[in-house]
Design a protein around this motif. Structure first.
Motif, PDB file in Angstrom:
ATOM      1  N   SER A   1      30.741  28.535  14.720  1.00 52.60           N
ATOM      2  CA  SER A   1      29.518  27.914  14.199  1.00 52.60           C
ATOM      3  C   SER A   1      28.497  28.945  13.713  1.00 52.60           C
ATOM      4  CB  SER A   1      28.897  26.977  15.232  1.00 52.60           C
ATOM      5  OG  SER A   1      28.603  27.649  16.430  1.00 52.60           O
ATOM      6  N   ARG A   2      28.462  30.120  14.312  1.00 49.63           N
ATOM      7  CA  ARG A   2      27.541  31.174  13.869  1.00 49.63           C
ATOM      8  C   ARG A   2      27.944  31.655  12.468  1.00 49.63           C
ATOM      9  NH1 ARG A   2      22.662  32.970  13.542  1.00 49.63           N
ATOM     10  NH2 ARG A   2      22.200  33.824  15.545  1.00 49.63           N
ATOM     11  N   ILE A   3      29.221  31.848  12.247  1.00 51.37           N
ATOM     12  CA  ILE A   3      29.704  32.274  10.926  1.00 51.37           C
ATOM     13  C   ILE A   3      29.424  31.191   9.890  1.00 51.37           C
ATOM     14  CG2 ILE A   3      31.795  32.793   9.599  1.00 51.37           C
ATOM     15  CD1 ILE A   3      32.833  34.208  12.165  1.00 51.37           C
ATOM     16  N   LEU A   4      29.625  29.938  10.258  1.00 52.46           N
ATOM     17  CA  LEU A   4      29.324  28.835   9.348  1.00 52.46           C
ATOM     18  C   LEU A   4      27.844  28.819   8.994  1.00 52.46           C
ATOM     19  CD1 LEU A   4      30.039  26.300   7.768  1.00 52.46           C
ATOM     20  CD2 LEU A   4      29.916  25.013   9.919  1.00 52.46           C
ATOM     21  N   ALA A   5      26.964  28.987   9.975  1.00 48.16           N
ATOM     22  CA  ALA A   5      25.518  29.005   9.716  1.00 48.16           C
ATOM     23  C   ALA A   5      25.155  30.145   8.762  1.00 48.16           C
ATOM     24  CB  ALA A   5      24.744  29.136  11.023  1.00 48.16           C
ATOM     25  N   GLU A   6      25.726  31.317   8.974  1.00 51.99           N
ATOM     26  CA  GLU A   6      25.441  32.461   8.105  1.00 51.99           C
ATOM     27  C   GLU A   6      25.964  32.229   6.681  1.00 51.99           C
ATOM     28  OE1 GLU A   6      27.185  35.654  10.337  1.00 51.99           O
ATOM     29  OE2 GLU A   6      25.502  35.717  11.753  1.00 51.99           O
ATOM     30  N   THR A   7      27.107  31.586   6.555  1.00 50.02           N
ATOM     31  CA  THR A   7      27.665  31.276   5.243  1.00 50.02           C
ATOM     32  C   THR A   7      26.794  30.253   4.519  1.00 50.02           C
ATOM     33  OG1 THR A   7      29.878  31.751   6.092  1.00 50.02           O
ATOM     34  CG2 THR A   7      29.751  30.494   4.038  1.00 50.02           C
ATOM     35  N   ILE A   8      26.257  29.306   5.256  1.00 48.15           N
ATOM     36  CA  ILE A   8      25.340  28.317   4.682  1.00 48.15           C
ATOM     37  C   ILE A   8      24.081  29.005   4.158  1.00 48.15           C
ATOM     38  CG2 ILE A   8      23.790  26.420   5.329  1.00 48.15           C
ATOM     39  CD1 ILE A   8      26.199  25.447   7.134  1.00 48.15           C
TER      40      ILE A   8
ATOM     41  N   ASP B   1      26.051  17.506   7.217  1.00 44.52           N
ATOM     42  CA  ASP B   1      26.521  17.564   8.594  1.00 44.52           C
ATOM     43  C   ASP B   1      27.896  18.219   8.641  1.00 44.52           C
ATOM     44  OD1 ASP B   1      27.330  17.159  11.201  1.00 44.52           O
ATOM     45  OD2 ASP B   1      26.856  15.017  11.228  1.00 44.52           O
ATOM     46  N   TYR B   2      27.931  19.442   9.148  1.00 39.99           N
ATOM     47  CA  TYR B   2      29.186  20.161   9.348  1.00 39.99           C
ATOM     48  C   TYR B   2      29.633  20.060  10.809  1.00 39.99           C
ATOM     49  CZ  TYR B   2      28.894  22.381   4.725  1.00 39.99           C
ATOM     50  OH  TYR B   2      28.849  22.631   3.374  1.00 39.99           O
ATOM     51  N   VAL B   3      29.124  19.113  11.541  1.00 40.39           N
ATOM     52  CA  VAL B   3      29.361  18.825  12.949  1.00 40.39           C
ATOM     53  C   VAL B   3      28.708  19.869  13.847  1.00 40.39           C
ATOM     54  CG1 VAL B   3      31.040  18.302  14.764  1.00 40.39           C
ATOM     55  CG2 VAL B   3      31.479  17.545  12.420  1.00 40.39           C
ATOM     56  N   ASN B   4      29.191  21.109  13.849  1.00 40.73           N
ATOM     57  CA  ASN B   4      28.596  22.142  14.697  1.00 40.73           C
ATOM     58  C   ASN B   4      27.371  22.799  14.067  1.00 40.73           C
ATOM     59  OD1 ASN B   4      30.482  21.795  16.768  1.00 40.73           O
ATOM     60  ND2 ASN B   4      31.935  23.134  15.746  1.00 40.73           N
ATOM     61  N   VAL B   5      27.155  22.553  12.795  1.00 46.01           N
ATOM     62  CA  VAL B   5      25.977  23.037  12.085  1.00 46.01           C
ATOM     63  C   VAL B   5      25.457  21.887  11.225  1.00 46.01           C
ATOM     64  CG1 VAL B   5      25.042  24.718  10.445  1.00 46.01           C
ATOM     65  CG2 VAL B   5      26.874  25.402  12.014  1.00 46.01           C
ATOM     66  N   VAL B   6      24.177  21.597  11.360  1.00 47.88           N
ATOM     67  CA  VAL B   6      23.552  20.562  10.540  1.00 47.88           C
ATOM     68  C   VAL B   6      22.525  21.238   9.640  1.00 47.88           C
ATOM     69  CG1 VAL B   6      22.163  18.455  10.533  1.00 47.88           C
ATOM     70  CG2 VAL B   6      23.946  18.771  12.260  1.00 47.88           C
ATOM     71  N   VAL B   7      22.619  20.946   8.345  1.00 50.26           N
ATOM     72  CA  VAL B   7      21.770  21.570   7.339  1.00 50.26           C
ATOM     73  C   VAL B   7      20.719  20.569   6.893  1.00 50.26           C
ATOM     74  CG1 VAL B   7      21.734  22.673   5.073  1.00 50.26           C
ATOM     75  CG2 VAL B   7      23.757  22.909   6.547  1.00 50.26           C
ATOM     76  N   HIS B   8      19.470  21.022   6.854  1.00 47.69           N
ATOM     77  CA  HIS B   8      18.359  20.219   6.348  1.00 47.69           C
ATOM     78  C   HIS B   8      17.775  20.945   5.148  1.00 47.69           C
ATOM     79  CE1 HIS B   8      18.183  17.690   9.985  1.00 47.69           C
ATOM     80  NE2 HIS B   8      18.473  18.809  10.642  1.00 47.69           N
ATOM     81  N   ILE B   9      17.802  20.296   3.992  1.00 49.00           N
ATOM     82  CA  ILE B   9      17.229  20.868   2.776  1.00 49.00           C
ATOM     83  C   ILE B   9      16.072  19.958   2.376  1.00 49.00           C
ATOM     84  CG2 ILE B   9      17.673  21.658   0.421  1.00 49.00           C
ATOM     85  CD1 ILE B   9      20.750  21.326   1.274  1.00 49.00           C
ATOM     86  N   PHE B  10      14.866  20.482   2.479  1.00 55.51           N
ATOM     87  CA  PHE B  10      13.665  19.681   2.250  1.00 55.51           C
ATOM     88  C   PHE B  10      12.968  20.071   0.957  1.00 55.51           C
ATOM     89  CE2 PHE B  10      13.766  19.522   6.941  1.00 55.51           C
ATOM     90  CZ  PHE B  10      13.536  18.177   7.159  1.00 55.51           C
ATOM     91  N   HIS B  11      12.364  19.082   0.314  1.00 58.24           N
ATOM     92  CA  HIS B  11      11.329  19.384  -0.679  1.00 58.24           C
ATOM     93  C   HIS B  11      10.188  19.957   0.146  1.00 58.24           C
ATOM     94  CE1 HIS B  11       8.066  18.805  -3.517  1.00 58.24           C
ATOM     95  NE2 HIS B  11       9.004  18.731  -4.462  1.00 58.24           N
ATOM     96  N   LYS B  12       9.502  20.973  -0.356  1.00 57.61           N
ATOM     97  CA  LYS B  12       8.504  21.702   0.445  1.00 57.61           C
ATOM     98  C   LYS B  12       7.450  20.789   1.066  1.00 57.61           C
ATOM     99  CE  LYS B  12       5.705  22.792  -3.557  1.00 57.61           C
ATOM    100  NZ  LYS B  12       5.039  23.781  -4.335  1.00 57.61           N
ATOM    101  N   ASP B  13       7.024  19.733   0.366  1.00 54.60           N
ATOM    102  CA  ASP B  13       5.995  18.833   0.906  1.00 54.60           C
ATOM    103  C   ASP B  13       6.533  17.968   2.037  1.00 54.60           C
ATOM    104  OD1 ASP B  13       4.223  19.833  -1.011  1.00 54.60           O
ATOM    105  OD2 ASP B  13       4.829  18.307  -2.471  1.00 54.60           O
ATOM    106  N   VAL B  14       7.780  17.578   1.958  1.00 52.43           N
ATOM    107  CA  VAL B  14       8.395  16.730   2.975  1.00 52.43           C
ATOM    108  C   VAL B  14       8.652  17.529   4.250  1.00 52.43           C
ATOM    109  CG1 VAL B  14      10.430  15.312   3.495  1.00 52.43           C
ATOM    110  CG2 VAL B  14       9.378  15.221   1.220  1.00 52.43           C
TER     111      VAL B  14
END
Length: 125
Positions: free
Chosen positions: A10-17, A90-103
């Motif tokens: 999961s650490r490698i996945l997070a870094e790749t993201i 959702d990559y299961v062990n890593v969840v990615v949140h991409i926000f518009h800056k205001d949100v």
């Protein structure tokens, strides 16, 4: 013959993201390490902001493309691609949140998970 499924660290996945986010110059990238939090839903949250809905969508596409290319992995589930204000991968062990800056400032996910180990990644210029 059975297909062997290798579990990606999961650490490698997070870094790749993060690398995928940086390809499109996403802003304010933060990694929250949730592994030491009892009953956490995942190992890591990786969060970033986009300046526009187009950049939010571009970051999402770049992350999916980059993780597929480097790790041969893809998200288990995707949400929010239609509105471009908050995309969740959702990559299961890593969840990615991409926000518009205001949100992002409205939801304050980093504050909700303030007991997580936090790593802020410097913006690329």
């Amino acid at each position: 013959m059975h297909k062997v499924i290798e579990k990606i660290d999961s650490r490698i996945l997070a870094e790749t993201i993060v690398e995928g986010m940086q390809e499109v110059k996403a802003k304010d990238i933060t990694i929250l390490d949730l592994r030491d939090i009892h009953n956490s839903v995942t190992d890591f949250f990786v969060i970033c902001s986009g300046e526009s809905t187009t950049q939010v969508e571009g970051a999402s596409n770049a992350i999916v493309r980059h993780t597929r290319k480097v790790l041969r992995d893809k998200p288990w589930h995707e949400e929010g691609k239609r509105n471009g204000e908050w995309v969740l991968l959702d990559y299961v062990n890593v969840v990615v949140h991409i926000f518009h800056k205001d949100v992002r400032s409205f939801y304050e996910i980093e504050d909700l998970w303030a007991d997580a180990k936090r790593t802020d990644i410097p913006n690329l210029d």
